[in-house]
Each structure stands twice: as structure tokens, then as C-alpha cells.
Scaffold this motif. Structure first.
Motif, PDB file in Angstrom:
ATOM      1  N   ASN A  59       9.696 -20.213  92.836  1.00 20.69           N
ATOM      2  CA  ASN A  59       8.417 -20.900  92.713  1.00 20.69           C
ATOM      3  C   ASN A  59       7.498 -20.294  93.762  1.00 20.69           C
ATOM      4  O   ASN A  59       7.793 -20.360  94.959  1.00 20.69           O
ATOM      5  CB  ASN A  59       8.566 -22.402  92.974  1.00 20.69           C
ATOM      6  CG  ASN A  59       9.295 -23.119  91.861  1.00 20.69           C
ATOM      7  OD1 ASN A  59       9.800 -22.492  90.936  1.00 20.69           O
ATOM      8  ND2 ASN A  59       9.374 -24.430  91.957  1.00 20.69           N
ATOM      9  N   HIS A  93       3.224 -17.162  82.376  1.00 19.87           N
ATOM     10  CA  HIS A  93       3.863 -17.819  83.519  1.00 19.87           C
ATOM     11  C   HIS A  93       3.579 -19.321  83.489  1.00 19.87           C
ATOM     12  O   HIS A  93       2.463 -19.740  83.161  1.00 19.87           O
ATOM     13  CB  HIS A  93       3.345 -17.257  84.848  1.00 19.87           C
ATOM     14  CG  HIS A  93       3.518 -15.781  85.003  1.00 19.87           C
ATOM     15  ND1 HIS A  93       4.607 -15.106  84.480  1.00 19.87           N
ATOM     16  CD2 HIS A  93       2.748 -14.843  85.639  1.00 19.87           C
ATOM     17  CE1 HIS A  93       4.509 -13.816  84.788  1.00 19.87           C
ATOM     18  NE2 HIS A  93       3.384 -13.634  85.477  1.00 19.87           N
ATOM     19  N   THR A  94       4.564 -20.113  83.853  1.00 21.02           N
ATOM     20  CA  THR A  94       4.360 -21.552  83.965  1.00 21.02           C
ATOM     21  C   THR A  94       3.614 -21.854  85.253  1.00 21.02           C
ATOM     22  O   THR A  94       4.044 -21.474  86.341  1.00 21.02           O
ATOM     23  CB  THR A  94       5.710 -22.304  83.973  1.00 21.02           C
ATOM     24  OG1 THR A  94       6.388 -22.070  82.738  1.00 21.02           O
ATOM     25  CG2 THR A  94       5.506 -23.797  84.164  1.00 21.02           C
ATOM     26  N   ARG A  97       2.172 -24.887  87.672  1.00 19.06           N
ATOM     27  CA  ARG A  97       2.348 -26.313  87.936  1.00 19.06           C
ATOM     28  C   ARG A  97       1.261 -26.771  88.905  1.00 19.06           C
ATOM     29  O   ARG A  97       1.193 -26.300  90.037  1.00 19.06           O
ATOM     30  CB  ARG A  97       3.742 -26.584  88.498  1.00 19.06           C
ATOM     31  CG  ARG A  97       4.842 -25.995  87.617  1.00 19.06           C
ATOM     32  CD  ARG A  97       6.215 -26.523  87.956  1.00 19.06           C
ATOM     33  NE  ARG A  97       6.512 -26.442  89.385  1.00 19.06           N
ATOM     34  CZ  ARG A  97       7.589 -27.006  89.941  1.00 19.06           C
ATOM     35  NH1 ARG A  97       8.428 -27.692  89.195  1.00 19.06           N
ATOM     36  NH2 ARG A  97       7.810 -26.870  91.230  1.00 19.06           N
ATOM     37  N   ASN A 157       3.145 -22.560  91.791  1.00 17.06           N
ATOM     38  CA  ASN A 157       2.813 -23.884  92.321  1.00 17.06           C
ATOM     39  C   ASN A 157       1.401 -23.877  92.889  1.00 17.06           C
ATOM     40  O   ASN A 157       1.088 -23.062  93.766  1.00 17.06           O
ATOM     41  CB  ASN A 157       3.780 -24.277  93.440  1.00 17.06           C
ATOM     42  CG  ASN A 157       5.146 -24.687  92.916  1.00 17.06           C
ATOM     43  OD1 ASN A 157       5.339 -24.865  91.717  1.00 17.06           O
ATOM     44  ND2 ASN A 157       6.092 -24.846  93.814  1.00 17.06           N
ATOM     45  N   LYS A 204       7.778 -19.647  88.421  1.00 14.38           N
ATOM     46  CA  LYS A 204       6.802 -20.719  88.299  1.00 14.38           C
ATOM     47  C   LYS A 204       5.766 -20.549  89.403  1.00 14.38           C
ATOM     48  O   LYS A 204       6.097 -20.112  90.508  1.00 14.38           O
ATOM     49  CB  LYS A 204       7.466 -22.095  88.433  1.00 14.38           C
ATOM     50  CG  LYS A 204       8.499 -22.401  87.357  1.00 14.38           C
ATOM     51  CD  LYS A 204       9.219 -23.708  87.658  1.00 14.38           C
ATOM     52  CE  LYS A 204      10.343 -23.966  86.667  1.00 14.38           C
ATOM     53  NZ  LYS A 204      11.130 -25.167  87.035  1.00 14.38           N
TER      54      LYS A 204
END
Length: 359
Positions: free
Chosen positions: A148, A212-213, A215, A188, A186
Motif C-alpha cells: 500500500n 490501480h485500486t 483508497r 492510500n 493499492k
């Protein structure tokens, strides 16, 4: 009358063996990491250092930082032993955090040692990305499964304002390197009103364009700078509305309730956005995470200040079973979480300091 004492001795011996086998089975069963609210911990966050090469406004004190003394930091051998104890209690997912974990020398050695423990399903790392590009292949080879990476802005001047250094291009390069290395990736992003909420739409487009994720995280009172205020929190609902209006409608995905992020995709299925609504929609009810701080304390909740001293047990020569019993007893004291702080209207800045407890 003759007595078959040999038969009796054999019967007694057999009974002793059965008793010993049963004792060993009982000794090997430790129960699970359940707490008083019925939650069971399966994920362990391990902070390996309180040091960091950034000074993010939502995390570390901007000056007069009181670092842990070197002798108070757990060694890699101590961390590995504690991790093995937690794995024997049902933990199966490990996340290495800091401070910034890549500033600790030879961090790949720890990843490799943990990866060899039976029962560990995955090892990931939370990092600011400044040093990741140079270490990513070594970490991957050691057994790291995912990262992350923190990224709060795409603007060079703003990056320096939020993080304290000029490092945007290095972080972007590390994102690319982690992706090429095949790590689960991920992004952040902590969203703070007046600082970067105007980039929520940019991050949504970034998720669509890169795959890409991303968050998006609500600002929590874990800041060493003491700037947190309720009005600086940009809620999940606000962010969803921004994205729906300016990009494309979001559709909720099938979510694992134990995960902190609520995941969405876009109506056309392109891109994934997660929201971590710690303030507006606390997920304490489903929490399955616990933490070891770099100075060897067990934190069952982000908002515990003291925790439970595991380092002393290690250095006093206590057995693994002694440590297991202490952990199980400590888990029963796990608080309800930030939801109880919100309910009590006790929110304030620096309820805890993130660089000391790990993400």
C-alpha cells in the motif's frame, strides 16, 4: 495364584502414553484471538520503526520528535518469534508498517523470515514509496506479496506542503516499479478539507486510467501535529458525490465486512475506488486487526495509548506459552473502537500518534 504383573505394567504404560498425548494436544490448542465483543483477530500489523523520511501533516509531529531509543526497538529475531506466536493463535495475514519500514536496514531479511512461517497466507507492506523503487525486487524475492503506497496529491508543490519533502516523482516511480514487479498494489490517499479534497476526482480518474485500486481515507485524529478538527474530515458520502458528478457513477462491489475499505467500481466496470470511512461510518464492529508497535507493545485497537508490553516478556525469558496466555488475556480487553469515542463526544487531536503505532 499367579498375577500377570507384566500385563498390568503394560496397561499402566499405555495409559500414561495416552495421558501424555492428550496433554500435548491440550498444550497445542490455544484458542483464538477473540475479544469481548465477539470479534476474532486474523490480521497483524507489525511496526518495525517509528522513524520516517517524511513529515506528513496528518501523521508525525512537525518538530521535537521523541524517537524510541534503539535498545527499545524489537530486533528482527524478536519480531519473528512474536509473529510465530500470533500465527499459532490464528493470525494469517501480516502487514509490515512503520513509521516508514523501508528506512530500517535489511527489511527484506524480516520479510523472508516471516514468509517461512507455516500458516502465513500473505505479507504486505505500507510505505510512503520514497525508497521502494530501489528495494522492490529484493522485497518481492523475499516473499512480499503486496504494498500500500501513500500518495495524497499529484501536485509537486502540494506534495511538499503535505509531506514536508519534494518526493512526488520518486513515489510515482515506486508505484510503477511495484506494478512491474507483480506486487498487489493499492494507493492510500488521506483526504483533508482545504488541503487536497479538490483532487478526489483526479484520484478517481487515476484509478480508471491505471487499473490501480485507490483508497480514499477520512482524516482521523491520529496526527502528531494536533491539527485534526471535525470540519477537516471529508466524508465518504461527499467523496462519492464528487466522483458521481464529475467522473461516472460508482457501483458498490461485494465487500468483505472485515476489510476497512468499502470498494466501488464505476458503472462501466472500469476502475476500483475504496473508501475508508473511519469517522462517518466506523467499521469497529467487524475489526479483525491487531498491532505490534516497534517498541514491542500489543495494541488491540488504534485508539489504545499504552497497550500490552510483549517486549518485557521476551526479554525476561518467558516461554511462548506464557506469551500466548498474556496475549489471549489482553485480547479480552480490546475496546469497542473509535465508535465509542465518537459516541462519548471525546474526539480530539492526537488521540494516538500514527508513526509510533503503524498504519
Amino acid at each position: 495364584m499367579e498375577h500377570d504383573y507384566g500385563y498390568m505394567e503394560e496397561e499402566i504404560k499405555t495409559k500414561k502414553n495416552e495421558d501424555e498425548t492428550q496433554r500435548q494436544k491440550q498444550e497445542q490448542y490455544y484458542g483464538d484471538l477473540s475479544d469481548g465483543f465477539g470479534r476474532v483477530a486474523r490480521k497483524l500489523r507489525i511496526s518495525v520503526t517509528d522513524r520516517c523520511n517524511l513529515r506528513c501533516i496528518y501523521c508525525m509531529p512537525s518538530d521535537n520528535v521523541e524517537w524510541f531509543e534503539k535498545d527499545n526497538i524489537l530486533s528482527y529475531e524478536e519480531i519473528t518469534r512474536l509473529t510465530a506466536v500470533f500465527v499459532s493463535l490464528g493470525v494469517n495475514k501480516i502487514r509490515v508498517t512503520g513509521g516508514e519500514p523501508t528506512v530500517r536496514p535489511h527489511i527484506a531479511n524480516l520479510i523472508e523470515a516471516i514468509s517461512k512461517l507455516d500458516g502465513v497466507k500473505s505479507i504486505s507492506m505500507t510505505t510512503n514509496g520514497l525508497l521502494l523503487q530501489d528495494n522492490v525486487l529484493r522485497l518481492k524475492k523475499a516473499g512480499l506479496d503486496g504494498v500500500n503506497i501513500s500518495l495524497d496529491t499529484f501536485r509537486t508543490d502540494r506534495f511538499k506542503s503535505i509531506c514536508g519533502v519534494d518526493g512526488l516523482q520518486r513515489v510515482l516511480a515506486s508505484i510503477k516499479a511495484a506494478d512491474l514487479a507483480g506486487l498487489m498494489l493499492k494507493i492510500n490517499t488521506v483526504v483533508i478539507r482545504g488541503w487536497n479534497e479538490d483532487e478526489v476526482v483526479d484520484f478517481a480518474r487515476f484509478a480508471r486510467n491505471t487499473g490501480h485500486t485507490v483508497r480514499l481515507i477520512e482524516f482521523m485524529p491520529l496526527d502528531g501535529t494536533g491539527i485534526w478538527r471535525p470540519d477537516l474530515v471529508v466524508s465518504k458520502k461527499e467523496m462519492v458525490d464528487m466522483i458521481n458528478t464529475n467522473v461516472k457513477n460508482l457501483v458498490p462491489l461485494h465487500n468483505n465486512t472485515s476489510e476497512p475499505a468499502t470498494l466501488y467500481s464505476f458503472a462501466d466496470g472500469k476502475g476500483t475506488i475504496g473508501f475508508i470511512p473511519s469517522m462517518s461510518e466506523p467499521f469497529c464492529k467487524y475489526c479483525d486487526r491487531i498491532r505490534i508497535t516497534s517498541d514491542g507493545r500489543l495494541l488491540t485497537c488504534l485508539f489504545e495509548s499504552l497497550g500490552y508490553n510483549l517486549k518485557n516478556l521476551l526479554r525476561e525469558g518467558k516461554s511462548d506459552n506464557d506469551i500466548r496466555r498474556y496475549i489471549l488475556e489482553s485480547m479480552q480487553k480490546k475496546p469497542e473502537g473509535i465508535i465509542s469515542v465518537i459516541r462519548a463526544k471525546a474526539l480530539k487531536p492526537t488521540l494516538n500518534i500514527m508513526n509510533r503505532i503503524g498504519g
